[in-house]
Design an enzyme around this catalytic site. Sequence first.
Site, mmCIF file in Angstrom:
data_model
loop_
_atom_site.group_PDB
_atom_site.id
_atom_site.type_symbol
_atom_site.label_atom_id
_atom_site.label_comp_id
_atom_site.label_asym_id
_atom_site.label_seq_id
_atom_site.Cartn_x
_atom_site.Cartn_y
_atom_site.Cartn_z
ATOM 1 N N ASP A 170 0.808 -1.229 0.000
ATOM 2 C CA ASP A 170 0.000 0.000 0.000
ATOM 3 C C ASP A 170 0.842 1.280 0.000
ATOM 4 O OD1 ASP A 170 -2.934 -0.643 0.179
ATOM 5 O OD2 ASP A 170 -2.232 -1.877 1.849
ATOM 6 N N CYS A 190 -5.158 9.990 -1.680
ATOM 7 C CA CYS A 190 -4.230 9.056 -1.004
ATOM 8 C C CYS A 190 -2.838 9.025 -1.597
ATOM 9 C CB CYS A 190 -4.730 7.620 -1.068
ATOM 10 S SG CYS A 190 -6.439 7.369 -1.199
ATOM 11 N N GLU A 226 -0.414 9.478 1.515
ATOM 12 C CA GLU A 226 -1.206 10.393 2.347
ATOM 13 C C GLU A 226 -1.428 9.862 3.758
ATOM 14 O OE1 GLU A 226 -5.345 12.633 1.770
ATOM 15 O OE2 GLU A 226 -5.559 10.465 1.755
ATOM 16 N N ASP A 227 -1.469 8.530 3.883
ATOM 17 C CA ASP A 227 -1.864 7.966 5.169
ATOM 18 C C ASP A 227 -0.786 8.046 6.245
ATOM 19 O OD1 ASP A 227 -4.519 7.250 4.574
ATOM 20 O OD2 ASP A 227 -3.754 5.614 3.331
ATOM 21 N N ARG A 280 -9.413 2.749 11.242
ATOM 22 C CA ARG A 280 -7.970 3.009 11.177
ATOM 23 C C ARG A 280 -7.499 4.071 12.176
ATOM 24 N NH1 ARG A 280 -5.930 1.481 6.048
ATOM 25 N NH2 ARG A 280 -6.841 -0.565 5.591
ATOM 26 N N ARG A 298 1.045 -1.416 7.328
ATOM 27 C CA ARG A 298 1.389 -0.133 6.720
ATOM 28 C C ARG A 298 2.349 0.701 7.565
ATOM 29 N NH1 ARG A 298 -2.906 3.021 3.526
ATOM 30 N NH2 ARG A 298 -0.864 3.816 2.907
ATOM 31 N N HIS A 316 -11.988 5.625 4.809
ATOM 32 C CA HIS A 316 -11.469 6.847 5.434
ATOM 33 C C HIS A 316 -12.492 7.979 5.362
ATOM 34 C CE1 HIS A 316 -7.215 5.268 4.407
ATOM 35 N NE2 HIS A 316 -7.326 5.247 5.718
HETATM 36 N N1 GLY Z 1 -5.536 -0.325 0.376
HETATM 37 C C1 GLY Z 1 -5.620 0.887 1.048
HETATM 38 C C2 GLY Z 1 -5.639 0.689 2.513
HETATM 39 O O1 GLY Z 1 -6.363 -0.181 2.947
HETATM 40 O O2 GLY Z 1 -4.960 1.320 3.278
#
Ligand code: GLY
Length: 256
Positions: A60, A247, A65-66, A130, A85, A160
């Site tokens: 990912d 993202c 952005e995350d 998340r 991640r 999100h």
């Molecule tokens: N595939 C994007 C996420 O789940 O973070």
Amino acid sequence: MWNAITRAVSPSLDRCELSHIARTGIDIALARTQHRDYLRALESAGCRVIVLAEEAELPDSVFVEDVAVVLDEMAVLTRPGAPSRRPEVASVADLLRHYRPLEAIEAPATLDGGDVLRIDRTLYVGQSARSNPDGIAQLRKLLAAHGYAVQGVAMRHCLHLKSAVTALSDDSVLLQPAWVDRERFGDFRIIEVDPGEEHAANVLRIGDALVMPASFPRTRQRLLDAGFKVIVVDVSELQKAEGAVTCCSLVFRSDP
Ligand code: GLY
């Protein structure tokens, strides 16, 4: 002038996290072509684009952005809600430290940048799978000294907060009413996604331009009718990975 930090598509993108959509085959070569088109769209919107090297073992990692929330005064490194991640953060941090002082969300808090919608001096943060309450509280504490308000926002049926609502300007939002309550954004002019385009609420605002996926023509027409400047890019393979246009970049002012 804007900077956009991005990262090349991982060859393992088809092993990405998925929460709300079914897994379908991802054409990695096409995803890379579409990602390059996305980078050109960022450039046409006025960004200087920085591309980090691909991370073969981090499926990912194109969704930069995350892993950070970048503001004019500083940046906050996140602790992504999906454990797979978390290793994505370090390389973005190594780059970001050249642009902003860094703070970090600490365990057991979790926060995904995709849940953080900044409009002016307020950050709306999705209460998602998340981003946990501790993550929202830590962000609030880190940013209070800089004069930002941080507000949790209830949401449903999507990954999100920015799957459900994004900013079109400082006083307008694009919103999917099935996933977030309209009333929560009642102080803004609200444009709803076309009812047939469930995933269309994610657009990337850069100055007075909006980058959006090609797959939502009816919602695009709503934005054009409202006078917005729209740049369209085909990101179908990234959408199969539950990604969208916000993202894939961390956009921030180079001259805050
Ligand atoms: N595939 C994007 C996420 O789940 O973070």
